[in-house]
Design a protein around this motif. Structure first.
Motif, short mmCIF file in Angstrom:
data_model
loop_
_atom_site.label_atom_id
_atom_site.label_comp_id
_atom_site.label_asym_id
_atom_site.label_seq_id
_atom_site.Cartn_x
_atom_site.Cartn_y
_atom_site.Cartn_z
N TYR A 217 0.81 -1.21 0.00
CA TYR A 217 0.00 0.00 0.00
C TYR A 217 0.85 1.27 0.00
O TYR A 217 0.55 2.22 -0.72
N TYR A 218 1.94 1.28 0.78
CA TYR A 218 2.77 2.49 0.86
C TYR A 218 3.42 2.81 -0.49
O TYR A 218 3.66 3.98 -0.81
N GLU A 219 3.69 1.79 -1.30
CA GLU A 219 4.27 2.04 -2.62
C GLU A 219 3.23 2.61 -3.58
O GLU A 219 3.54 3.48 -4.40
N VAL A 220 2.00 2.13 -3.47
CA VAL A 220 0.91 2.68 -4.29
C VAL A 220 0.70 4.15 -3.92
O VAL A 220 0.54 5.00 -4.80
N GLU A 221 0.70 4.45 -2.64
CA GLU A 221 0.54 5.83 -2.17
C GLU A 221 1.65 6.73 -2.71
O GLU A 221 1.40 7.84 -3.17
N ALA A 222 2.89 6.24 -2.65
CA ALA A 222 4.03 7.03 -3.13
C ALA A 222 3.91 7.29 -4.63
O ALA A 222 4.17 8.41 -5.10
N LEU A 223 3.51 6.28 -5.36
CA LEU A 223 3.35 6.43 -6.81
C LEU A 223 2.23 7.42 -7.12
O LEU A 223 2.37 8.27 -8.01
N ALA A 224 1.14 7.33 -6.38
CA ALA A 224 0.02 8.25 -6.59
C ALA A 224 0.44 9.69 -6.33
O ALA A 224 0.04 10.60 -7.05
N CYS A 225 1.27 9.90 -5.32
CA CYS A 225 1.73 11.26 -5.00
C CYS A 225 2.57 11.85 -6.12
O CYS A 225 2.59 13.06 -6.33
N VAL A 226 3.25 11.00 -6.86
CA VAL A 226 4.08 11.46 -7.97
C VAL A 226 3.23 11.66 -9.23
O VAL A 226 3.37 12.65 -9.94
N LEU A 227 2.34 10.70 -9.50
CA LEU A 227 1.59 10.72 -10.76
C LEU A 227 0.41 11.69 -10.78
O LEU A 227 0.12 12.28 -11.82
N LEU A 228 -0.28 11.83 -9.66
CA LEU A 228 -1.49 12.65 -9.65
C LEU A 228 -1.26 14.08 -10.14
O LEU A 228 -2.01 14.54 -11.01
N PRO A 229 -0.26 14.79 -9.66
CA PRO A 229 -0.05 16.16 -10.16
C PRO A 229 0.23 16.20 -11.67
O PRO A 229 -0.21 17.12 -12.37
N GLU A 230 0.95 15.20 -12.16
CA GLU A 230 1.24 15.14 -13.60
C GLU A 230 -0.03 14.89 -14.41
O GLU A 230 -0.23 15.50 -15.47
#
Length: 58
Positions: free
Chosen positions: A16-29
């Motif tokens: 879950y923590y890796e999905v969260e980290a990826l979402a934090c990077v991808l969402l703004p883009e």
């Protein structure tokens, strides 16, 4: 003592923590793309195609 409920990874095996980290990077883009002129144009094309496909099915 109750067990701590494990978040559902929907069978991906990705923590879950890796999905969260990826979402934090991808969402703004992703947001920036859809706010751009190119993103607006591509979305309009996609939406028109969806409507066309829906009319074909009916």
């Amino acid at each position: 003592m109750p067990r701590k409920k494990k978040p559902n990874d929907y069978g991906t095996g990705i923590p879950y923590y890796e999905v969260e980290a990826l979402a934090c990077v991808l969402l703004p883009e992703i947001q920036a793309f859809f706010e751009s002129e190119e993103g607006q144009r591509e979305f309009a094309e996609w939406k028109a195609q969806q409507e066309h496909d829906e009319e074909k099915q009916n």
